[in-house]
Design an enzyme around this catalytic site. Sequence first.
Site, PDB file in Angstrom:
ATOM      1  N   ARG A  92      89.441   4.134  28.766  1.00 23.41           N
ATOM      2  CA  ARG A  92      88.661   3.278  27.870  1.00 23.41           C
ATOM      3  C   ARG A  92      88.029   2.102  28.601  1.00 23.41           C
ATOM      4  NH1 ARG A  92      90.179   0.225  25.341  1.00 23.41           N
ATOM      5  NH2 ARG A  92      88.621   0.192  23.710  1.00 23.41           N
ATOM      6  N   CYS A 116      92.859   4.987  21.160  1.00 24.10           N
ATOM      7  CA  CYS A 116      93.970   5.552  21.945  1.00 24.10           C
ATOM      8  C   CYS A 116      95.221   5.471  21.072  1.00 24.10           C
ATOM      9  CB  CYS A 116      94.150   4.762  23.247  1.00 24.10           C
ATOM     10  SG  CYS A 116      94.822   3.136  22.963  1.00 24.10           S
ATOM     11  N   ARG A 121      90.846   0.486  18.883  1.00 18.97           N
ATOM     12  CA  ARG A 121      90.222  -0.141  20.053  1.00 18.97           C
ATOM     13  C   ARG A 121      88.693  -0.268  19.905  1.00 18.97           C
ATOM     14  NH1 ARG A 121      93.930   0.450  24.203  1.00 18.97           N
ATOM     15  NH2 ARG A 121      93.001  -1.405  25.146  1.00 18.97           N
ATOM     16  N   ASP A 306     101.409  -6.335  26.082  1.00 18.38           N
ATOM     17  CA  ASP A 306     101.744  -5.304  27.072  1.00 18.38           C
ATOM     18  C   ASP A 306     103.197  -5.366  27.521  1.00 18.38           C
ATOM     19  OD1 ASP A 306      98.516  -5.281  28.788  1.00 18.38           O
ATOM     20  OD2 ASP A 306      99.184  -4.477  26.874  1.00 18.38           O
ATOM     21  N   ILE A 328      98.647  -7.897  17.907  1.00 20.79           N
ATOM     22  CA  ILE A 328      97.386  -7.561  18.583  1.00 20.79           C
ATOM     23  C   ILE A 328      96.898  -6.163  18.223  1.00 20.79           C
ATOM     24  CG2 ILE A 328      96.228  -7.325  20.827  1.00 20.79           C
ATOM     25  CD1 ILE A 328      97.096 -10.186  20.339  1.00 20.79           C
ATOM     26  N   ARG A 399      99.228   5.885  35.163  1.00 22.02           N
ATOM     27  CA  ARG A 399      97.968   5.171  35.000  1.00 22.02           C
ATOM     28  C   ARG A 399      98.115   3.708  35.418  1.00 22.02           C
ATOM     29  NH1 ARG A 399      95.505   5.180  29.391  1.00 22.02           N
ATOM     30  NH2 ARG A 399      94.182   3.819  30.616  1.00 22.02           N
TER      31      ARG A 399
END
Length: 420
Positions: A92, A116, A121, A306, A328, A399
């Site tokens: 993305r 995702c 998003r 995160d 978020i 990733r």
Amino acid sequence: MDKIQINGGRRLSGDVYISGAKNAALPLIASSILVDGSMVFSNVPRLMDIHSIQLLLEDLGAVCEFDDHTMTVDGRGIHKIEAAYDLVRKMRASILVLGPLVARFGHAKVSMPGGCAIGARPVNMHLTGLEALGAEIHIEHGYIEARTKGGRLTGNEIYFDIPTVTGTENLMMAAVLAQGKTVLRNAAREPEIVCLADALNTMGAQISGAGTAIMTIEGVKKLTPAQVSVIPDRIETGTFMVAAAATGGDVMIRGCVPDHIGGVISKLKGTGTDVEVFEDRLRVKGGASIKSVDIKTLPYPGFPTDMQAQFMALMAIANGNCVIHESIFENRFIHANELLRMGADISISNGNYAMVRGVEKLQGAPVMASDLRASASLVIAGLVADGTTEISRVYHMDRGYEGIEEKFSGLGADISRIKP
Ligand code: EPZ
């Protein structure tokens, strides 16, 4: 597909070195589009997402070399303005080429990045920001087409409804070559934004206010190539901090920026974990028991979204109950279902509140990663669980975490990668 196997119960101890930040490297590499020459990036992490953006830039016509942890990108040969779906769908963050392409060529076509696992998003703020700078936006057949009337963007005031990290980065890169001044209000304040702004200023841009909610960009005619170092990954830092706390270990986390992870340091101390802060490293010693603490994820410098999944794994074995509020993203508790399979006691209410009741022990089990940070959460759970945990779909982890099993086994974990 590879799997990660962990036999739990080992205390982590020793030193671990933090890699460069994925979320700083991606916009930096995209900024090469703005420069008529070769950019050199050091401390670039070797990750799937970095490979993806390299492929994308090469498809546009750039010449890239990636040796050890240094990437050179020569954007002179870029002749295409279209970022194809099959490249964008893999990552993305490819949307980050939109701003630079429009800034340089006055025209760009980028596939809509799509959602995702963690949420829809949307990129509406990226697009309204570009329109404010004078671009015409058309969306058809799954592609965003942005085109400036006179070939050059024009500076303007842009107000973000909510702080957006890649939105701020995209529009910063669009504005650096625009005619006149741009002001970004309610800008994101993450360290990755500051890293990008510092790099662009080294290249000749005139950006002030990075790291605050109001950024000012005076457009310039051209940028010159520079050598730039990627900042250490604050989320990888936080991940190892939480793992050390969860296993009751004693870990020195080297090559990090403690200032960038203050929200996690503060919350970890609240759990009774001993955190010693030095200039470029952190020592984390797990306490005899783990206190439950509530967290709410917020834009920087608040507690990072995160780190929410990793912290949930810690709270799953804490003494007491806590509430985790994910403010978020709308669907960032997928890892909770896998933790439940390992014996955790978690209940989700109205989508973004999780009540986590600590349990004595988790049990090892076969589990499935759903996104990058969820996979880190399952690794932490596996490290403390009784027995063996097998994590599938670890491509999610590849990733964003460089050599994670080597780093954890270097700290004494019984962890290995199983190839099919
Ligand atoms: C960046 O994503 C990070 N990715 C994410 O890290 C991180 O979770 C996120 O920022 C929040 O910190 C990169 O930097 C490559 P946002 P980004 O725009 O920029 C809404 C990881 O694990 N929004 O700051 O896509 C959005 O839905 C990844 O490394 C709009 O509504 O996130 C979200 O609710 C996961 N419209 C909120 O804003 C927009 O145009 C913040 O998103 C843009 C965003």
